[in-house]
Scaffold this motif. Structure first.
Motif, short mmCIF file in Angstrom:
data_model
loop_
_atom_site.label_atom_id
_atom_site.label_comp_id
_atom_site.label_asym_id
_atom_site.label_seq_id
_atom_site.Cartn_x
_atom_site.Cartn_y
_atom_site.Cartn_z
N SER A 455 -5.90 61.56 5.75
CA SER A 455 -5.17 62.68 6.20
C SER A 455 -5.56 64.03 5.42
O SER A 455 -5.44 63.68 4.25
CB SER A 455 -3.83 62.34 6.35
OG SER A 455 -3.49 61.23 7.38
N GLN A 499 -7.74 67.27 17.35
CA GLN A 499 -6.79 67.77 16.17
C GLN A 499 -6.78 69.21 16.37
O GLN A 499 -7.73 69.93 16.72
CB GLN A 499 -7.64 67.49 14.68
CG GLN A 499 -8.11 66.04 14.88
CD GLN A 499 -7.15 65.25 14.30
OE1 GLN A 499 -5.85 65.38 13.97
NE2 GLN A 499 -7.40 63.90 14.74
N LYS A 521 -5.77 70.33 10.86
CA LYS A 521 -5.20 69.20 9.93
C LYS A 521 -5.40 67.98 10.79
O LYS A 521 -5.39 67.72 11.98
CB LYS A 521 -3.59 69.37 10.08
CG LYS A 521 -2.74 68.30 9.46
CD LYS A 521 -2.92 68.30 8.04
CE LYS A 521 -1.90 67.33 7.38
NZ LYS A 521 -1.87 67.26 5.74
N GLU A 523 -5.08 63.86 10.66
CA GLU A 523 -4.06 62.72 10.71
C GLU A 523 -4.51 61.38 10.68
O GLU A 523 -5.19 61.03 11.76
CB GLU A 523 -2.74 63.10 11.41
CG GLU A 523 -2.20 64.32 11.56
CD GLU A 523 -1.26 64.54 10.16
OE1 GLU A 523 -1.21 63.46 9.45
OE2 GLU A 523 -0.79 65.54 9.73
N ASP A 524 -4.60 60.62 9.68
CA ASP A 524 -4.94 59.13 9.78
C ASP A 524 -6.29 59.07 10.31
O ASP A 524 -6.44 58.33 11.32
CB ASP A 524 -3.71 58.35 10.49
CG ASP A 524 -2.71 58.51 9.60
OD1 ASP A 524 -2.57 58.29 8.14
OD2 ASP A 524 -1.50 58.07 10.09
#
Length: 893
Positions: A455, A499, A521, A523-524
């Motif tokens: 992340s 994203q 950003k 995430e995972d």
């Protein structure tokens, strides 16, 4: 030429006949004047009645003259008759030659000797029915091109006699036999006068009206030419041409000529080069905004043509999902007035306008996740050629004849558009606030959580092409990226989920073109390691390299755009970028291999963690080991955070496996991290055998005595159950970690302490583990008792026996031997330790140390001690040695 020679013979034959009649009349007059007697006045009437007799007399007179000539008498009067007879014979021969021999010979000569070199073909003007064209060139008869000598000589002879030939106005029809004799076009040709003599040039300048034939036939041949199916083409020309030579009329001649064009004779699509391409926003008449594309195209013109093309309109079409489906119109294209010059490059300025993207262009194709727009842009952006189809518009244009519009609207021409690779679109690529997550051991193999995950805040600067002069905003991104290190593939970064992103355009400067600052950003995002050797190199560089590691990323990026045409998704944009990954430590590398205790960089890094263990709790015991839990305070000196759902790490020393530690659901952030739970198993005998048990006993003894000890932490194949290969890769980096200090039971703060000094008794604050808080020596009863602080919070520790010696400044003071077990319970809530039973003391009477003890009666003395101590926790029992320094002992009577 055949018609010219056929006309010569009848004309000379007529001249000969007229000459012969005039000669007969003169002979008759002479004969009458010599032989006829004087007649009465009415003799004229009698002469008319006796005409048959006079003709008989004329023939008789001619024979008589010939007879007289042969005998040499009266020759002066009979010469005209001889000349007439000779001319008659010559004319007869000429008739035979011209009528039978000359036509085929002259025809062969003309077909081989005629040379016409066009110098200019220009369109004078466009008419309502066709084109007025001007053709200029040089006409010449070249006898050297004729192969047969007889044909060449006779042809030169006859054309030399004729000298010139002139045609009258005629109509030429051109048809295509292989296309059902469809009429290709009609030309109205004015009269032309040429010189037929060998080697003489005639300048030809023709102004002709050309009319197109059947549009369906023209469309068929044009489509075959465009599709490359026109291997050869037979063209048939027919005309009735009036001819004359001099003042002699040769009548109308039917001309039929068939020509075969094949291979190189058929012109190919002209080469072109796109010199400029610019996209911009425009205001559309219906309201709102659209997109315009201005292009400058340079086209090769190898032909001697000169004409002016009026403004034209076209439709720009693209392929649908399948070839058999109708094309999709995307833009209206207009050209300006264009002047084509002979054999000179042509610059065409084109403007295309996109008012709105059709829905069918953006919809996914059946059984596919790609739209027609995706297919087109995918080829173009990956450097592959794509095709745009240009079709004439049916909408009428100013000053453009209707027949031109109809013809162009019936033709669709594919225009190959060379693909373009934009190079390094990403100028800068940076990861901030990076967080790593280890694989979830309980996740399914297909679950993204079964891989390490990242992340981060992605910050990128995208270099926009110069031709993109319009506002563009990126709202979402996703990608499938391959990660490389030093040219070798490390793994695959899965960013298939959208994203959220935002972007800011920066206009071009003197040194750089326009750019787009994009921030997103992630995430995972799962990182699938595909090469463990490369991963090992990366870890080594990050931990022991001391400088940023440069990772290379190649990705196909899907971008959700907001433009003047609305929202759209552009898929599979090729992107490459260099991603500098900051090192875990910034100390310079010593260049030594990882895992060595003298690797200054590694020591600086690992020492920066400063772990402190407290709140020990024995969970289970066996005869050879125990399982404990603890809390750790530590500092993360890196800029990276991590999530550790589960990891198991081997604990070893001096090459022997002593135990293993398990971490679950751990969140590690940069900076201070407090009260981190950990669970460990200590069982040297079971895991490493008798040798490991001895090493373990020595390690425990050194540790409780406050020596600086180290543990080697190393992953193994079972460290991450879902990723055994990852555990094996990390196992190449055994880490020597200073043994975490046992915190005092009284410590309640969560702030990591300063690291202990190398030598606790040599200045500085002694923060080695002090399990003996103080001691009391009783001289009269020769006993001693100790205040002990158990490191365990919930479990009672038993001391089974003690064999100790006390020292003062290196001199022996006394010995203590005690074999009865006593318990050391956990420290109470008040933080006080537990006092041992009074242990018997055997004083070393007469020693310097004993004298120091007596002299300190009623006071205190700092002493040291060495002891062998038996300890037991549950079923686990071990005998260790202990060396204590600076133990404060109160001396009592």
């Amino acid at each position: 030429m055949t018609s010219i020679n056929q006309a010569f013979a009848p004309e000379e034959h007529q001249d000969f006949r007229r000459g012969r009649e005039r000669g007969n009349e003169e002979d008759i007059e002479n004969e009458a004047s010599e032989r006829t007697p004087l007649l009465p006045a009415d003799a004229q009437a009698q002469e008319d009645r006796s005409q048959p007799q006079r003709e008989t007399s004329a023939r008789r007179s001619l024979l008589s003259s010939l007879h007289t000539t042969s005998s040499g008498k009266g020759s002066k009067r009979r010469w005209p008759s001889l000349i007439a007879l000779g001319v008659l014979c010559v004319v007869a021969v000429l008739i035979i030659i011209f009528a039978f021999l000359a036509p085929s010979t002259v025809q062969q000569y003309a077909q081989q000797a005629v040379v016409f070199e066009p110098t200019s073909l220009s369109i004078d003007s466009l008419t309502t029915s066709g084109v007025r064209a001007r053709i200029q060139g040089d006409f010449m008869m070249d006898a050297s091109r004729v192969q047969k000598k007889n044909v060449r000589n006779l042809g030169k002879f006859f054309t030399g006699i004729a000298r010139q030939a002139e045609s009258g106005e005629s109509k030429v029809e051109v048809s295509l036999p292989e296309y059902g004799n469809v009429l290709l076009g009609t030309a109205h040709v004015p009269g032309v006068k040429v010189d037929l003599r060998d080697g003489y040039k005639t300048r030809v300048d023709i102004l002709s009206d050309l009319e197109p034939g059947v549009l369906g036939g023209i469309r068929r041949i044009a489509n075959d030419w465009v599709d490359g199916r026109l291997g050869q083409l037979r063209v048939l020309g027919k005309a009735n041409v009036p001819l004359k030579s001099g003042i002699v009329s040769l009548g109308k001649q039917a001309i039929r000529q068939e020509m075969l064009f094949a291979n190189k004779d058929i012109p190919s699509m002209p080469e072109y080069d796109i010199k400029k391409l610019n996209f911009r926003e425009i205001e559309v008449p219906q309201g709102g905004k659209g997109m315009a594309a201005d292009a400058s195209i340079v086209v090769e013109n190898p032909y001697p043509v000169d004409f002016t093309v009026p403004p034209l309109a076209f439709n720009a079409l693209v392929d649908n999902c399948h070839k058999e489906e109708p094309y999709i119109k995307v833009a209206d294209v207009e050209t300006h007035e264009l002047h084509v010059r002979p054999k000179k490059k042509l610059e065409v300025n084109v403007t295309g306008v996109v008012r709105q993207l059709p829905d069918i262009l953006l919809q996914d194709c059946p059984d596919s996740d790609k739209s027609p727009l995706d297919l087109i842009l995918g080829k173009y952006l990956h450097g592959k050629d794509t095709t745009i189809y240009v079709q004439g518009s049916k909408a009428p244009q100013f000053e453009t004849p209707d027949w031109v519009t109809k013809l162009l609207s019936s033709l669709t021409v594919p225009v190959p558009l060379p693909g373009r690779t934009f190079g390094h679109l990403i100028k800068d690529f940076n990861l901030a606030d990076t967080h790593f997550a280890l694989p979830d051991p309980f996740a399914d193999d297909k679950d993204p959580r079964s891989n390490p995950r990242i992340s981060s805040k992605v910050q990128a600067t995208v270099a926009l092409p110069e031709e993109m002069n319009f506002n563009i905003s990126i709202s979402h991104v996703r990608a499938d990226a391959d990660v490389f290190y030093k040219g070798k593939k490390l793994g695959e970064l899965d960013l298939h989920k959208w994203q959220q992103a935002n972007s800011t355009r920066k206009e071009s400067s003197k040194h750089d073109g326009p750019t787009l600052a994009v921030e997103s950003k992630i995430e995972d995002a799962p990182l699938k390691i595909t090469d463990n050797d490369v991963f090992t190199d990366v870890i080594q560089a990050l931990v022991f390299g001391g400088k940023s590691v440069l990772m290379h990323i190649k990705a196909d990026v899907d971008v959700e755009l907001e433009t003047a045409l609305g929202e759209m998704v552009v898929r599979k944009i090729p992107a490459e970028g260099e991603v500098p990954v900051k090192p875990i430590s910034s100390s310079p590398s010593t260049g030594k291999p990882p895992g060595h205790g003298n690797d200054k960089h590694g020591k600086d890094l690992l020492g920066g963690f400063r772990p402190k263990v407290f709140d020990l709790n024995i969970l289970d015991t066996t005869s050879s080991g125990f399982t404990l839990s603890a809390l750790i305070n530590m500092t993360n000196p890196t800029n990276y955070s991590a999530t550790i759902p589960y990891v198991d790490i081997h604990i070893s020393n001096n090459g022997s496996l002593l135990g293993h530690a398990t971490i679950k659901d751990l969140e590690l952030k940069p900076g201070n991290n407090t009260r981190l739970p950990i669970q460990a198993v200590w069982d040297p005998l079971t895991l490493g055998g008798d040798k490991a048990r001895e090493i373990g006993r020595e390690l425990l003894s050194q540790y409780v005595s406050g020596y600086n000890t180290t543990l080697t932490l190393q992953t193994h194949r079972g460290s991450i159950p879902g990723q055994p290969t990852l555990g094996e890769a990390l196992a190449r980096f055994p880490i020597e970690l200073p043994t975490p200090r046992l915190g005092s039971p009284r410590d309640n703060d969560d702030t990591p302490d300063e690291p202990p000094p190398d030598e606790p008794d040599k200045g500085g604050k002694d923060e080695s583990p002090h399990f003996i808080e103080d001691a009391t020596m009783h001289l009269f009863t020769s006993t001693a008792d100790f205040m002990l602080l158990s490191p365990l919070r919930k479990t009672t520790l038993f001391v089974t026996d003690v064999d100790a010696t006390a020292y003062y400044k290196g001199d022996e003071v006394a010995q203590i031997q005690y074999s009865l077990p006593f318990e050391v319970p956990p420290v109470g809530a008040d933080g006080k330790g537990v006092k041992t039973p009074r242990l018997p003391v055997d004083w070393s009477i007469g020693s310097v140390g004993y004298d120091a003890v007596k002299n300190a009666l009623g006071g205190s003395l700092r002493m040291s001690a060495f002891a062998w101590v038996g300890v037991r926790v549950g079923r686990f029992e071990e005998r260790i040695w202990f060396r204590g320094r600076g133990i404060g002992a109160s001396i009592r009577l």
